[in-house]
Design an enzyme around this catalytic site. Sequence first.
Site, short mmCIF file in Angstrom:
data_model
loop_
_atom_site.label_atom_id
_atom_site.label_comp_id
_atom_site.label_asym_id
_atom_site.label_seq_id
_atom_site.Cartn_x
_atom_site.Cartn_y
_atom_site.Cartn_z
N LEU A 13 44.81 38.25 44.80
CA LEU A 13 46.43 38.43 44.56
C LEU A 13 46.68 39.57 43.96
O LEU A 13 46.06 39.92 42.90
CB LEU A 13 47.10 37.08 44.08
N GLY B 64 41.86 35.32 44.87
CA GLY B 64 42.38 35.35 46.25
C GLY B 64 41.56 35.96 47.34
O GLY B 64 41.38 35.36 48.57
N ASN C 218 38.31 32.83 39.70
CA ASN C 218 38.23 33.15 38.23
C ASN C 218 39.44 32.94 37.62
O ASN C 218 39.59 33.67 36.71
CB ASN C 218 37.44 34.51 38.25
N GLU C 219 40.44 32.24 38.30
CA GLU C 219 41.80 32.41 37.81
C GLU C 219 41.93 31.85 36.31
O GLU C 219 42.53 32.49 35.38
CB GLU C 219 42.56 31.35 38.52
C1 LIG Z 1 49.09 22.45 35.65
C2 LIG Z 1 49.80 23.45 36.09
C3 LIG Z 1 49.36 23.94 37.30
C4 LIG Z 1 50.35 24.94 37.95
C5 LIG Z 1 49.85 25.68 38.95
C6 LIG Z 1 50.77 26.60 39.85
C7 LIG Z 1 50.77 27.55 40.27
C8 LIG Z 1 49.59 28.46 39.87
C9 LIG Z 1 49.90 29.66 39.40
C10 LIG Z 1 48.96 30.75 39.80
C11 LIG Z 1 48.11 30.86 40.70
C12 LIG Z 1 47.58 32.33 41.17
C13 LIG Z 1 46.22 32.53 41.53
C14 LIG Z 1 45.75 33.52 41.62
C15 LIG Z 1 44.78 34.03 42.41
C16 LIG Z 1 44.34 35.51 42.20
O1 LIG Z 1 43.91 36.26 43.07
S1 LIG Z 1 44.71 36.54 40.75
C17 LIG Z 1 43.86 37.85 41.04
C18 LIG Z 1 42.48 37.79 40.29
N1 LIG Z 1 41.89 39.24 40.65
C19 LIG Z 1 41.04 39.34 39.65
O2 LIG Z 1 40.77 38.91 38.68
C20 LIG Z 1 40.30 40.69 40.14
C21 LIG Z 1 40.90 42.10 39.13
N2 LIG Z 1 40.06 43.06 39.62
C22 LIG Z 1 38.80 43.50 39.35
O3 LIG Z 1 38.16 42.60 38.73
C23 LIG Z 1 38.14 44.68 39.70
O4 LIG Z 1 39.47 45.80 39.93
C24 LIG Z 1 37.57 44.61 41.15
C25 LIG Z 1 38.10 43.94 41.92
C26 LIG Z 1 36.16 43.97 40.69
C27 LIG Z 1 37.12 46.17 41.42
O5 LIG Z 1 36.65 46.90 40.33
P1 LIG Z 1 36.58 48.67 40.38
O6 LIG Z 1 36.09 49.06 41.72
O7 LIG Z 1 36.15 49.10 39.08
O8 LIG Z 1 38.42 48.86 40.47
P2 LIG Z 1 39.32 48.95 39.28
O9 LIG Z 1 38.99 47.76 38.32
O10 LIG Z 1 39.13 50.34 38.59
O11 LIG Z 1 40.72 48.78 40.03
C28 LIG Z 1 41.27 49.92 40.47
C29 LIG Z 1 42.88 49.72 40.47
O12 LIG Z 1 43.12 48.52 41.19
C30 LIG Z 1 43.79 47.77 40.23
N3 LIG Z 1 43.75 46.22 40.61
C31 LIG Z 1 42.70 45.64 40.48
N4 LIG Z 1 42.57 44.33 40.96
C32 LIG Z 1 44.11 44.17 41.05
C33 LIG Z 1 44.90 43.14 41.56
N5 LIG Z 1 44.44 41.78 41.69
N6 LIG Z 1 46.11 43.32 41.73
C34 LIG Z 1 46.54 44.42 41.44
N7 LIG Z 1 45.82 45.63 41.08
C35 LIG Z 1 44.49 45.37 40.87
C36 LIG Z 1 43.47 48.07 38.81
O13 LIG Z 1 44.55 47.83 37.91
C37 LIG Z 1 43.31 49.58 39.00
O14 LIG Z 1 44.55 50.30 38.98
P3 LIG Z 1 44.82 51.76 38.38
O15 LIG Z 1 44.15 52.58 39.49
O16 LIG Z 1 44.38 51.69 37.09
O17 LIG Z 1 46.24 51.83 38.57
#
Ligand SMILES: CCCCC/C=C\C/C=C\CCC/C=C/C(=O)SCCNC(=O)CCNC(=O)[C@H](O)C(C)(C)COP(=O)(O)OP(=O)(O)OC[C@H]1O[C@@H](n2cnc3c(N)ncnc32)[C@H](O)[C@@H]1OP(=O)(O)O
Length: 303
Positions: free
Chosen positions: A109, A154, A178-179
């Site tokens: 996400l 996501g 990994n949430e």
């Molecule tokens: C009891 C009560 C229960 C209630 C429940 C109710 C509701 C539930 C609530 C919430 C549920 C939400 C569910 C969420 C799901 C998700 O998917 S959350 C997102 C999780 N994603 C991650 O953790 C991944 C994060 N990213 C990374 O680990 C790395 O970026 C990578 C994908 C491994 C790639 O690595 P690398 O190639 O080294 O790239 P960079 O890390 O340098 O990233 C480049 C730029 O991209 C930006 N970025 C990375 N990931 C995201 C993202 N997910 N969203 C937006 N932006 C992202 C990163 O910041 C870098 O940006 P800049 O270039 O520095 O500006």
Amino acid sequence: MALLAGLRVPARSLLRAGARLRDAALGRWERAAGGGGDGARSFGSQRVLVEPDAATGVAVMKLWNPPVNSLSLDLLTELVISLEKLENEKTFRGIILTSDLPGIFSAGLDLTEMCGRNPAHYAEYWKALQELWLRLYQTHLVVIAAINGASPAGGCLLALSCDYRVLADNPKFIIGLNETLLGIVAPFWFKDTMINTIGHRATERALQLGLLFRPAEALQVGVVDQVVPEGQVQGAALSAMTQWLAIPDHARQLTKSMMRKATADRLLTQREADIQNFVSFLSRDSIQKALQVYLEKLRQKKG
Ligand SMILES: CCCCC/C=C\C/C=C\CCC/C=C/C(=O)SCCNC(=O)CCNC(=O)[C@H](O)C(C)(C)COP(=O)(O)OP(=O)(O)OC[C@H]1O[C@@H](n2cnc3c(N)ncnc32)[C@H](O)[C@@H]1OP(=O)(O)O
């Protein structure tokens, strides 16, 4: 230009990006499929490229949302439209879902859609995610994920929603829900999708610990069905597709529906409540703070 400045993509991709952005500005673009000769044409949108092969009935659907294929509202919407289009074309029986970005399948996400916005935006975003999951999880088409990069949260959900998963063998290509590492909680339908794939105990452990599996572990636990050398992932997905398409459509489709309907219905019967739950969870100060800290850490990683 500022948007493109941070990207680690080759010049060729930047040129391609420029062409796509230009074409997208003109509306949905179309171009002839390379050497197909069967009349099939690629189509797509700014962030989703679809390469259909009418001869085999298989379309390759490629995600392209630099830098990390995060599931922005736009990407979610474009994915739903592309899926719907293929479902409505009677010639198509299968989709290979993959990424057009090197090293990333999808970062999950889009955290910028979940941070510092208003409740109406959170609701719209969550509804779009529900829509994509419901369509992908229940589509009558065979969908095989050719996972050619990292696939957290996501991104993992997308892959788990397919019928079969092939992962490229690279230790950087981690996959999992990994949430909890972000201080948030995977919703029940993420959890159900994983349980249906790897079972209850393995899901409980994976979710609580926010495990991100490397390829060998992902195969062992069953998060993916096959691990192949990098560069062979799409070919392996196409080979697997042959097996799935050898089954009569009506029998396979009814079986898929029988296996998945109860899980999808669980969300369908409480969609609105699920949206409200997400909005109120995300609107908590503590959750906003946790997400901001996580996003900031990601941004500082390079610095
Ligand atoms: C009891 C009560 C229960 C209630 C429940 C109710 C509701 C539930 C609530 C919430 C549920 C939400 C569910 C969420 C799901 C998700 O998917 S959350 C997102 C999780 N994603 C991650 O953790 C991944 C994060 N990213 C990374 O680990 C790395 O970026 C990578 C994908 C491994 C790639 O690595 P690398 O190639 O080294 O790239 P960079 O890390 O340098 O990233 C480049 C730029 O991209 C930006 N970025 C990375 N990931 C995201 C993202 N997910 N969203 C937006 N932006 C992202 C990163 O910041 C870098 O940006 P800049 O270039 O520095 O500006």
